[in-house]
Motif scaffolding. Structure first.
Motif, short mmCIF file in Angstrom:
data_model
loop_
_atom_site.label_atom_id
_atom_site.label_comp_id
_atom_site.label_asym_id
_atom_site.label_seq_id
_atom_site.Cartn_x
_atom_site.Cartn_y
_atom_site.Cartn_z
N GLY A 26 0.83 -1.21 0.00
CA GLY A 26 0.00 0.00 0.00
C GLY A 26 0.86 1.26 0.00
N LEU A 27 1.90 1.25 0.81
CA LEU A 27 2.81 2.39 0.86
C LEU A 27 3.49 2.60 -0.48
N CYS A 28 3.87 1.52 -1.13
CA CYS A 28 4.50 1.60 -2.44
C CYS A 28 3.54 2.23 -3.46
N SER A 29 2.27 1.85 -3.42
CA SER A 29 1.28 2.42 -4.33
C SER A 29 1.12 3.92 -4.08
N GLU A 30 1.07 4.31 -2.82
CA GLU A 30 0.95 5.74 -2.49
C GLU A 30 2.15 6.52 -2.99
N LEU A 31 3.33 5.97 -2.76
CA LEU A 31 4.55 6.66 -3.19
C LEU A 31 4.65 6.73 -4.71
N THR A 32 4.21 5.71 -5.39
CA THR A 32 4.21 5.72 -6.86
C THR A 32 3.28 6.81 -7.38
N ALA A 33 2.10 6.92 -6.78
CA ALA A 33 1.16 7.96 -7.19
C ALA A 33 1.73 9.34 -6.92
N GLU A 34 2.37 9.51 -5.77
CA GLU A 34 2.98 10.80 -5.43
C GLU A 34 4.10 11.13 -6.40
N ARG A 35 4.92 10.14 -6.75
CA ARG A 35 6.01 10.34 -7.71
C ARG A 35 5.47 10.79 -9.06
N ASP A 36 4.41 10.12 -9.53
CA ASP A 36 3.82 10.47 -10.82
C ASP A 36 3.27 11.90 -10.80
N SER A 37 2.65 12.26 -9.69
CA SER A 37 2.12 13.62 -9.54
C SER A 37 3.25 14.64 -9.56
N LEU A 38 4.33 14.36 -8.87
CA LEU A 38 5.46 15.28 -8.83
C LEU A 38 6.14 15.40 -10.20
N ARG A 39 6.20 14.30 -10.93
CA ARG A 39 6.78 14.35 -12.28
C ARG A 39 5.93 15.23 -13.19
N ALA A 40 4.61 15.09 -13.10
CA ALA A 40 3.72 15.92 -13.91
C ALA A 40 3.88 17.39 -13.55
N GLU A 41 3.97 17.67 -12.25
CA GLU A 41 4.16 19.05 -11.81
C GLU A 41 5.50 19.59 -12.30
N ASN A 42 6.53 18.76 -12.26
CA ASN A 42 7.85 19.15 -12.73
C ASN A 42 7.82 19.50 -14.22
N ARG A 43 7.14 18.66 -15.02
CA ARG A 43 7.02 18.94 -16.45
C ARG A 43 6.30 20.26 -16.68
N SER A 44 5.23 20.49 -15.93
CA SER A 44 4.46 21.72 -16.06
C SER A 44 5.31 22.94 -15.71
N LEU A 45 6.06 22.85 -14.62
CA LEU A 45 6.90 23.97 -14.21
C LEU A 45 8.05 24.20 -15.19
N ALA A 46 8.60 23.14 -15.75
CA ALA A 46 9.67 23.29 -16.73
C ALA A 46 9.14 23.99 -17.99
N GLU A 47 7.94 23.64 -18.41
CA GLU A 47 7.33 24.29 -19.57
C GLU A 47 7.08 25.76 -19.28
N ARG A 48 6.58 26.05 -18.09
CA ARG A 48 6.34 27.45 -17.70
C ARG A 48 7.65 28.24 -17.68
N LEU A 49 8.72 27.61 -17.21
CA LEU A 49 10.02 28.26 -17.18
C LEU A 49 10.49 28.59 -18.60
#
Length: 105
Positions: A26-49
Motif C-alpha cells: 500500500g505504501l509503495c502504491s501511495e509513493l508511486t502515485a505521489e512520484r507520478d504527480s510530482l513528475r507531472a508538476e515538474n514537467r508543467s513547471l519546466a514548460e512554464r520556465l
C-alpha cells in the motif's frame, strides 16, 4: 509438544510477514502515485520556465530595439543572427534539388 509451539511460532511469524507485506505494498502504491504527480508538476513547471525565458528574451529584444542602451547590442546581435538564418533558408530554397535531377554518368 515442542513441535506444536514451533509451528505456532512460525504461523505467527508468517501472519506478521503477510501483514507487513500488505502495508508495504500500500505504501509503495501511495509513493508511486505521489512520484507520478510530482513528475507531472515538474514537467508543467519546466514548460512554464521555458515560456517565461522566451518572454524575457522578447522583452529584452523589444527594449533594445526601442533604444534601451543596456540591451541595444544584444538586440542588434540577435536581429543579425535571425537575418543570417533567414538568408540561409532562402538560399536553401533557391538551390536546385540535386536528388530529383538525374545525374549523367
Amino acid at each position: 509438544m515442542a513441535d506444536k509451539s514451533v509451528i505456532e511460532n512460525i504461523e505467527a511469524r508468517v501472519r506478521q510477514l503477510i501483514g507487513e507485506h500488505r502495508r508495504l505494498r500500500g505504501l509503495c502504491s501511495e509513493l508511486t502515485a505521489e512520484r507520478d504527480s510530482l513528475r507531472a508538476e515538474n514537467r508543467s513547471l519546466a514548460e512554464r520556465l521555458r515560456e517565461l525565458d522566451a518572454e524575457v528574451a522578447r522583452m529584452q529584444l523589444a527594449e533594445g530595439l526601442a533604444g534601451g542602451s543596456t540591451n541595444r547590442d544584444k538586440a542588434r546581435a540577435r536581429v543579425n543572427r535571425l537575418m543570417r538564418e533567414v538568408d540561409k533558408c532562402i538560399a536553401l530554397l533557391e538551390r536546385p534539388d540535386s536528388e530529383s535531377v538525374p545525374q549523367s554518368e
